[in-house]
Design a protein around this motif. Structure first.
Motif, PDB file in Angstrom:
ATOM      1  N   ARG A  16      15.315  74.650  43.974  1.00  0.00           N
ATOM      2  CA  ARG A  16      14.209  74.672  44.924  1.00  0.00           C
ATOM      3  C   ARG A  16      14.331  75.872  45.863  1.00  0.00           C
ATOM      4  N   ARG A  17      15.547  76.123  46.337  1.00  0.00           N
ATOM      5  CA  ARG A  17      15.759  77.282  47.218  1.00  0.00           C
ATOM      6  C   ARG A  17      15.487  78.595  46.489  1.00  0.00           C
ATOM      7  N   LEU A  18      15.924  78.644  45.230  1.00  0.00           N
ATOM      8  CA  LEU A  18      15.681  79.857  44.450  1.00  0.00           C
ATOM      9  C   LEU A  18      14.194  80.112  44.282  1.00  0.00           C
ATOM     10  N   LEU A  19      13.450  79.035  44.049  1.00  0.00           N
ATOM     11  CA  LEU A  19      11.998  79.167  43.892  1.00  0.00           C
ATOM     12  C   LEU A  19      11.358  79.644  45.187  1.00  0.00           C
ATOM     13  N   ILE A  20      11.844  79.108  46.304  1.00  0.00           N
ATOM     14  CA  ILE A  20      11.291  79.539  47.598  1.00  0.00           C
ATOM     15  C   ILE A  20      11.580  81.017  47.835  1.00  0.00           C
ATOM     16  N   GLU A  21      12.802  81.453  47.502  1.00  0.00           N
ATOM     17  CA  GLU A  21      13.164  82.858  47.695  1.00  0.00           C
ATOM     18  C   GLU A  21      12.292  83.766  46.840  1.00  0.00           C
ATOM     19  N   LYS A  22      12.051  83.357  45.612  1.00  0.00           N
ATOM     20  CA  LYS A  22      11.202  84.176  44.747  1.00  0.00           C
ATOM     21  C   LYS A  22       9.788  84.263  45.301  1.00  0.00           C
ATOM     22  N   ARG A  27       5.712  87.440  48.014  1.00  0.00           N
ATOM     23  CA  ARG A  27       4.782  87.574  49.141  1.00  0.00           C
ATOM     24  C   ARG A  27       5.035  88.887  49.874  1.00  0.00           C
ATOM     25  N   ARG A  28       6.321  89.226  50.037  1.00  0.00           N
ATOM     26  CA  ARG A  28       6.631  90.482  50.722  1.00  0.00           C
ATOM     27  C   ARG A  28       6.062  91.663  49.938  1.00  0.00           C
ATOM     28  N   GLU A  29       6.230  91.606  48.628  1.00  0.00           N
ATOM     29  CA  GLU A  29       5.718  92.711  47.814  1.00  0.00           C
ATOM     30  C   GLU A  29       4.209  92.847  47.955  1.00  0.00           C
ATOM     31  N   ARG A  30       3.492  91.715  47.979  1.00  0.00           N
ATOM     32  CA  ARG A  30       2.035  91.786  48.121  1.00  0.00           C
ATOM     33  C   ARG A  30       1.655  92.363  49.472  1.00  0.00           C
ATOM     34  N   LEU A  31       2.377  91.916  50.511  1.00  0.00           N
ATOM     35  CA  LEU A  31       2.066  92.425  51.846  1.00  0.00           C
ATOM     36  C   LEU A  31       2.350  93.929  51.946  1.00  0.00           C
ATOM     37  N   GLU A  32       3.479  94.379  51.329  1.00  0.00           N
ATOM     38  CA  GLU A  32       3.787  95.806  51.351  1.00  0.00           C
ATOM     39  C   GLU A  32       2.705  96.590  50.629  1.00  0.00           C
ATOM     40  N   VAL A  43       2.829  93.246  59.637  1.00  0.00           N
ATOM     41  CA  VAL A  43       3.354  91.929  60.001  1.00  0.00           C
ATOM     42  C   VAL A  43       4.816  92.086  60.330  1.00  0.00           C
ATOM     43  N   GLU A  44       5.219  91.535  61.459  1.00  0.00           N
ATOM     44  CA  GLU A  44       6.602  91.619  61.870  1.00  0.00           C
ATOM     45  C   GLU A  44       7.473  90.840  60.900  1.00  0.00           C
ATOM     46  N   PRO A  45       8.685  91.394  60.639  1.00  0.00           N
ATOM     47  CA  PRO A  45       9.572  90.673  59.713  1.00  0.00           C
ATOM     48  C   PRO A  45       9.914  89.295  60.207  1.00  0.00           C
ATOM     49  N   ASP A  46      10.042  89.167  61.564  1.00  0.00           N
ATOM     50  CA  ASP A  46      10.376  87.836  62.091  1.00  0.00           C
ATOM     51  C   ASP A  46       9.277  86.834  61.798  1.00  0.00           C
ATOM     52  N   ALA A  47       8.029  87.329  61.956  1.00  0.00           N
ATOM     53  CA  ALA A  47       6.899  86.422  61.672  1.00  0.00           C
ATOM     54  C   ALA A  47       6.859  86.055  60.210  1.00  0.00           C
ATOM     55  N   LEU A  48       7.212  87.080  59.370  1.00  0.00           N
ATOM     56  CA  LEU A  48       7.233  86.808  57.938  1.00  0.00           C
ATOM     57  C   LEU A  48       8.282  85.781  57.586  1.00  0.00           C
ATOM     58  N   GLU A  49       9.465  85.936  58.238  1.00  0.00           N
ATOM     59  CA  GLU A  49      10.529  84.982  57.955  1.00  0.00           C
ATOM     60  C   GLU A  49      10.183  83.594  58.469  1.00  0.00           C
ATOM     61  N   SER A  50       9.539  83.628  59.682  1.00  0.00           N
ATOM     62  CA  SER A  50       9.233  82.314  60.277  1.00  0.00           C
ATOM     63  C   SER A  50       8.160  81.567  59.514  1.00  0.00           C
ATOM     64  N   SER A  51       7.401  82.325  58.715  1.00  0.00           N
ATOM     65  CA  SER A  51       6.343  81.646  57.961  1.00  0.00           C
ATOM     66  C   SER A  51       6.861  80.967  56.713  1.00  0.00           C
ATOM     67  N   ALA A  52       8.094  81.318  56.333  1.00  0.00           N
ATOM     68  CA  ALA A  52       8.636  80.729  55.110  1.00  0.00           C
ATOM     69  C   ALA A  52       8.745  79.224  55.177  1.00  0.00           C
ATOM     70  N   PRO A  53       9.246  78.681  56.293  1.00  0.00           N
ATOM     71  CA  PRO A  53       9.336  77.213  56.322  1.00  0.00           C
ATOM     72  C   PRO A  53       8.002  76.531  56.147  1.00  0.00           C
ATOM     73  N   VAL A  54       6.927  77.256  56.508  1.00  0.00           N
ATOM     74  CA  VAL A  54       5.603  76.645  56.334  1.00  0.00           C
ATOM     75  C   VAL A  54       5.329  76.402  54.878  1.00  0.00           C
ATOM     76  N   VAL A  55       5.735  77.390  54.034  1.00  0.00           N
ATOM     77  CA  VAL A  55       5.546  77.222  52.593  1.00  0.00           C
ATOM     78  C   VAL A  55       6.335  76.038  52.100  1.00  0.00           C
ATOM     79  N   GLU A  56       7.547  75.943  52.595  1.00  0.00           N
ATOM     80  CA  GLU A  56       8.394  74.835  52.180  1.00  0.00           C
ATOM     81  C   GLU A  56       7.807  73.504  52.620  1.00  0.00           C
ATOM     82  N   THR A  57       7.292  73.508  53.821  1.00  0.00           N
ATOM     83  CA  THR A  57       6.696  72.270  54.337  1.00  0.00           C
ATOM     84  C   THR A  57       5.496  71.853  53.506  1.00  0.00           C
TER      85      THR A  57
END
Length: 298
Positions: A16-22, A27-32, A43-57
């Protein structure tokens, strides 16, 4: 350097973690790519990182049960059900009312086509009771007592004395028996002066024996056989037997009354088979009438 595990050796949590990382990497590649092409703001990297838990949720909550139906929807369903029930009840009421209207209409049509039963009535109503006469003298002579008739009606009554008597029908009375008095006499049609010389007279307007109505029979008490001399001896329950050409009818006495000669209401028609016997009263005085009422024996 740690040995890289194969997918078969990874646990569910690691997968599950591996899938989230992928997904994060994609997502980072699309944003770049979007940033390089100017299609999205930085988009700030912190905001990008902080948005990850939302995907998980979102992934974790995708398996939650659906939201229960709202109270408003339940209320509306109940209202609609009540409306449907009322509509069905109203339809049943309309059908029942329609059947009632149809029945009433059929009855009205039937009554409109039904022929009214006609009841014969006398052309001339009696003004005094029959059998009236003066007391016989020493030689037995007597005459009709015209003094009983109201003076202004005497010409009319006298003009009716010579009316023709109709031919007797098979269902009219021909004989009368009163066992308690020993009476056994013929019955003639009509109750005028000449008819009562021959026996008991049946009034022309009376019913025939056995019919619904009043059989009116008259006879003298002190002349022409004194057939009804002892009517005052009859008591309730005594029999009055009337014969026609076809059969006999047995009536029983109900009551006896002494009335005035003008009490013609005793000759009124009745709704059931009855008999009325009429004669002058008292014996050799004749200023009143004795009337015996009877009914057909069941």
């Amino acid at each position: 350097m740690a040995r890289r595990k194969s997918p078969e050796d990874l646990s569910v949590e690691e997968l599950r973690r591996l899938l989230i990382e992928k997904r994060r990497g994609a997502r980072r590649e699309r944003l770049e790519h979007f940033k390089r092409t100017g299609r999205v703001v930085a988009v700030e990297p912190d905001a990008l990182e902080s948005s990850a838990p939302v995907v998980e949720t979102l992934e974790e909550t995708s398996d939650q049960p659906p939201v229960p139906e709202s109270k408003r929807r339940k209320v509306m369903d109940r209202v609609l059900l009540a409306v449907e029930v009322l509509a069905v009840v109203g339809l049943v009421g309309v059908l029942i009312s329609g059947f009632g209207v149809l029945r009433d209409l059929n009855e009205e049509v039937a009554s409109a086509f039904a022929q009214e039963e006609l009841t014969p009535t006398p052309l001339v109503m009696a003004v005094v009771l029959p059998s009236g006469h003066t007391p016989p003298d020493a030689q037995g002579n007597t005459r009709p007592n015209v003094e009983e008739i109201p003076e202004h009606l005497r010409p009319m009554v006298q003009s009716l004395e010579n009316l023709p008597i109709p031919t007797p029908a098979p269902d009219q009375a021909i004989r009368l028996q009163i066992p308690a008095l020993g009476v056994d006499a013929p019955v003639v049609l009509g109750d005028g002066w000449e008819q009562l010389k021959k026996g008991v007279g049946q009034n022309l307007a009376s019913a025939d024996p056995g019919e619904n109505g009043n059989v009116i029979l008259s006879a003298h008490n002190d002349v022409y056989g004194e057939l009804f001399r002892y009517l005052d001896k009859l008591v309730p329950g005594d029999q009055i037997v009337i014969y026609t050409q076809q059969r006999q009818y047995v009536y029983v006495v109900d009551r006896t009354a002494i009335v005035e000669p003008t009490a013609v209401e005793v000759m009124a028609s009745t709704g059931s088979p009855t008999v009325t016997l009429i004669s002058c009263y008292p014996y050799l005085v004749n200023d009143e009438r004795i009337v015996v009422f009877g009914r057909l024996q069941n």
